[in-house]
Motif scaffolding. Structure first.
Motif, PDB file in Angstrom:
ATOM      1  N   GLU A 135       7.046   3.783   0.153  1.00 13.03           N
ATOM      2  CA  GLU A 135       5.614   3.802   0.440  1.00 13.03           C
ATOM      3  C   GLU A 135       5.302   4.756   1.588  1.00 13.03           C
ATOM      4  N   ARG A 136       6.168   4.792   2.594  1.00 16.41           N
ATOM      5  CA  ARG A 136       5.939   5.701   3.723  1.00 16.41           C
ATOM      6  C   ARG A 136       6.076   7.161   3.295  1.00 16.41           C
ATOM      7  N   VAL A 137       7.071   7.429   2.476  1.00 17.27           N
ATOM      8  CA  VAL A 137       7.237   8.797   1.976  1.00 17.27           C
ATOM      9  C   VAL A 137       5.998   9.202   1.178  1.00 17.27           C
ATOM     10  N   ARG A 138       5.550   8.343   0.302  1.00 15.73           N
ATOM     11  CA  ARG A 138       4.374   8.658  -0.509  1.00 15.73           C
ATOM     12  C   ARG A 138       3.134   8.824   0.362  1.00 15.73           C
ATOM     13  N   THR A 139       3.048   8.052   1.426  1.00 20.21           N
ATOM     14  CA  THR A 139       1.910   8.199   2.338  1.00 20.21           C
ATOM     15  C   THR A 139       1.936   9.566   3.010  1.00 20.21           C
ATOM     16  N   ASP A 140       3.121  10.029   3.424  1.00 17.87           N
ATOM     17  CA  ASP A 140       3.226  11.365   4.024  1.00 17.87           C
ATOM     18  C   ASP A 140       2.868  12.451   3.016  1.00 17.87           C
ATOM     19  N   VAL A 141       3.283  12.258   1.753  1.00 16.96           N
ATOM     20  CA  VAL A 141       2.941  13.219   0.707  1.00 16.96           C
ATOM     21  C   VAL A 141       1.429  13.251   0.497  1.00 16.96           C
ATOM     22  N   ALA A 142       0.815  12.081   0.473  1.00 20.43           N
ATOM     23  CA  ALA A 142      -0.637  12.004   0.300  1.00 20.43           C
ATOM     24  C   ALA A 142      -1.360  12.653   1.476  1.00 20.43           C
ATOM     25  N   ARG A 143      -0.851  12.451   2.678  1.00 21.28           N
ATOM     26  CA  ARG A 143      -1.471  13.085   3.846  1.00 21.28           C
ATOM     27  C   ARG A 143      -1.392  14.600   3.734  1.00 21.28           C
ATOM     28  N   ALA A 144      -0.247  15.103   3.299  1.00 21.38           N
ATOM     29  CA  ALA A 144      -0.094  16.555   3.136  1.00 21.38           C
ATOM     30  C   ALA A 144      -1.063  17.083   2.082  1.00 21.38           C
ATOM     31  N   ALA A 145      -1.244  16.312   1.007  1.00 17.37           N
ATOM     32  CA  ALA A 145      -2.175  16.722  -0.047  1.00 17.37           C
ATOM     33  C   ALA A 145      -3.608  16.735   0.468  1.00 17.37           C
ATOM     34  N   LEU A 146      -3.970  15.725   1.247  1.00 16.41           N
ATOM     35  CA  LEU A 146      -5.316  15.682   1.832  1.00 16.41           C
ATOM     36  C   LEU A 146      -5.504  16.837   2.807  1.00 16.41           C
ATOM     37  N   ASP A 147      -4.473  17.121   3.594  1.00 17.10           N
ATOM     38  CA  ASP A 147      -4.531  18.250   4.533  1.00 17.10           C
ATOM     39  C   ASP A 147      -4.750  19.568   3.800  1.00 17.10           C
ATOM     40  N   ALA A 148      -4.199  19.648   2.579  1.00 13.67           N
ATOM     41  CA  ALA A 148      -4.303  20.880   1.786  1.00 13.67           C
ATOM     42  C   ALA A 148      -5.633  20.989   1.054  1.00 13.67           C
ATOM     43  N   GLY A 149      -6.486  19.945   1.164  1.00  9.12           N
ATOM     44  CA  GLY A 149      -7.809  20.007   0.570  1.00  9.12           C
ATOM     45  C   GLY A 149      -7.970  19.270  -0.743  1.00  9.12           C
ATOM     46  N   HIS A 150      -6.929  18.560  -1.187  1.00  8.10           N
ATOM     47  CA  HIS A 150      -7.046  17.803  -2.433  1.00  8.10           C
ATOM     48  C   HIS A 150      -7.960  16.593  -2.234  1.00  8.10           C
ATOM     49  N   SER A 151      -8.560  16.148  -3.317  1.00 12.37           N
ATOM     50  CA  SER A 151      -9.405  14.951  -3.269  1.00 12.37           C
ATOM     51  C   SER A 151      -8.530  13.722  -3.075  1.00 12.37           C
ATOM     52  N   VAL A 152      -9.150  12.596  -2.767  1.00  8.93           N
ATOM     53  CA  VAL A 152      -8.408  11.354  -2.590  1.00  8.93           C
ATOM     54  C   VAL A 152      -7.697  10.983  -3.889  1.00  8.93           C
ATOM     55  N   GLY A 153      -8.393  11.112  -5.028  1.00  8.97           N
ATOM     56  CA  GLY A 153      -7.787  10.794  -6.314  1.00  8.97           C
ATOM     57  C   GLY A 153      -6.596  11.680  -6.638  1.00  8.97           C
ATOM     58  N   GLU A 154      -6.735  12.994  -6.399  1.00  6.61           N
ATOM     59  CA  GLU A 154      -5.637  13.923  -6.656  1.00  6.61           C
ATOM     60  C   GLU A 154      -4.448  13.630  -5.743  1.00  6.61           C
ATOM     61  N   SER A 155      -4.734  13.318  -4.504  1.00  6.82           N
ATOM     62  CA  SER A 155      -3.673  13.017  -3.547  1.00  6.82           C
ATOM     63  C   SER A 155      -2.920  11.766  -3.953  1.00  6.82           C
ATOM     64  N   ALA A 156      -3.653  10.768  -4.437  1.00  2.36           N
ATOM     65  CA  ALA A 156      -3.016   9.533  -4.898  1.00  2.36           C
ATOM     66  C   ALA A 156      -2.077   9.816  -6.059  1.00  2.36           C
ATOM     67  N   ARG A 157      -2.507  10.656  -6.977  1.00  8.11           N
ATOM     68  CA  ARG A 157      -1.687  10.976  -8.154  1.00  8.11           C
ATOM     69  C   ARG A 157      -0.450  11.777  -7.757  1.00  8.11           C
ATOM     70  N   LEU A 158      -0.615  12.765  -6.914  1.00  6.31           N
ATOM     71  CA  LEU A 158       0.502  13.595  -6.491  1.00  6.31           C
ATOM     72  C   LEU A 158       1.563  12.788  -5.733  1.00  6.31           C
ATOM     73  N   ALA A 159       1.105  11.788  -4.979  1.00 10.14           N
ATOM     74  CA  ALA A 159       2.021  10.989  -4.170  1.00 10.14           C
ATOM     75  C   ALA A 159       2.639   9.835  -4.945  1.00 10.14           C
ATOM     76  N   GLY A 160       2.095   9.545  -6.132  1.00 10.11           N
ATOM     77  CA  GLY A 160       2.650   8.460  -6.928  1.00 10.11           C
ATOM     78  C   GLY A 160       2.044   7.104  -6.670  1.00 10.11           C
ATOM     79  N   PHE A 161       0.849   7.071  -6.077  1.00  9.13           N
ATOM     80  CA  PHE A 161       0.194   5.790  -5.821  1.00  9.13           C
ATOM     81  C   PHE A 161      -0.547   5.240  -7.039  1.00  9.13           C
ATOM     82  N   GLY A 162      -0.832   6.092  -8.006  1.00 12.84           N
ATOM     83  CA  GLY A 162      -1.438   5.617  -9.240  1.00 12.84           C
ATOM     84  C   GLY A 162      -2.944   5.610  -9.231  1.00 12.84           C
ATOM     85  N   SER A 163      -3.551   5.215  -8.134  1.00 11.72           N
ATOM     86  CA  SER A 163      -5.009   5.167  -8.074  1.00 11.72           C
ATOM     87  C   SER A 163      -5.485   5.418  -6.654  1.00 11.72           C
TER      88      SER A 163
END
Length: 323
Positions: free
Chosen positions: A266-294
């Protein structure tokens, strides 16, 4: 405070290599409070009473020696990079050890906590410091209860704060204790800072810091998660990667990393999601890229781990460069 009341003396302790903002930030808060009715008298102390050289190479004037501190309201010990991973000047430690009986409250900014800990002043107390050095503080001083996510910690008459700008948060909290919410709200507005910052240090820190030996079963698992954070990383699948039973893997994670496999993922996925958000992705896209599902799952994890929602995080850390 009434006009004839005794001023509250605030002494900021500095030394060569002191982080300039650690000293100047809180000082500006107390000085600004004076514009709205407070009466703080700010002094600067060093070991020998001489000016010091700051972290940016400039000279910082000093008004007195640390040994001159007596019957003052507040003492703030600033931080500096030289306090971490190397011996602290014994004379500085000894001088600070005498301060608690001479002040109503004692505080440290950022790595200034290492001075207080070395002086034995944090023994049995809750404390914090910059997120990057919180783990070291806990290892070096195991009798201190380190709270790595806190912006600042108050334990009776001793306060500690997180990195650099957190000294401003701490100073604002002190002004509020002294003069109430209305006055400190005016101070925060005047300085254009948050009165109370949303979330803790986790939103600024790296959640995943691993020191696994190579080669090892744990390293194989860590590498597998890092290679594809969105993949199926159930305990059973990770145990297969490690060629261990699920029970053995769980024990290994607890012993080596102090967490469970599921929480680590979960921590790894959270860091991935943060990086995606930093890169300008939407919340939904960041969730998908990190493997959170929704997006909702990502939101729950962000609020739980970072104390702030994904959208608020993205807005806070989004680049200031034009699109």
């Amino acid at each position: 405070m009434a006009g004839n009341a005794r001023p509250r003396v605030v002494v900021i302790v500095v030394f060569d290599g002191v982080k300039l903002l650690d000293a100047a930030g809180p000082a500006e808060v107390f000085a600004e409070a004076n514009r709205f009715g407070a009466q703080y008298l700010i002094r600067i102390a060093s070991l020998d009473g001489c000016e010091v050289t700051t972290s940016i190479g400039t000279k910082f004037p000093v008004t007195e020696r640390i040994s001159d501190i007596n019957d003052v309201d507040t003492v703030l010990v600033a931080g500096g990079d030289n306090l971490v991973g190397r011996p602290i000047d014994p004379a500085l430690v000894s001088a600070l050890r005498q301060v608690p009986g001479r002040t109503r409250r004692l505080a440290s900014i950022c790595t200034g906590a290492f001075i207080l800990a070395e002086a034995g002043l944090l023994k049995g107390r809750r404390a914090t410091t910059h997120w990057r050095h919180a783990r070291l503080l806990g290892r070096a001083y195991p009798d201190t209860i380190v709270e790595p996510d806190a912006i600042f910690v108050e334990d009776a008459d001793i306060y500690t704060s997180a990195g650099v700008s957190a000294g401003i948060d701490l100073a604002l909290a002190m002004v509020e204790r002294d003069h109430g919410a209305d006055l400190v709200r005016e101070v925060a507005r005047s300085l254009v800072v948050y009165l109370k910052r949303a979330g803790g240090q986790s939103q600024f820190s790296t959640l995943v810091e691993v020191e696994a030996s190579e080669p090892s079963a744990l390293r194989r698992v860590i590498d597998a998660v890092a290679a594809d954070p969105a993949a199926d990383h159930s305990v059973k699948s990770l145990a297969a990667v490690a060629s261990l039973s699920t029970r053995q893997l769980t024990r290994l994670f607890q012993a080596e990393l102090g967490t469970t496999p599921a929480r680590y993922v979960e921590r790894v996925r959270t860091d991935v999601a943060r990086a995606a958000l930093d890169a300008g992705h939407s919340v939904g896209e960041s969730a998908r890229l990190a493997g959170f599902g929704s997006a909702e799952t990502l939101r729950r994890v962000f609020v739980s781990q970072l104390g702030v929602a994904p959208k608020a995080y993205r807005d806070r850390f989004r680049t200031s460069a034009p699109n």
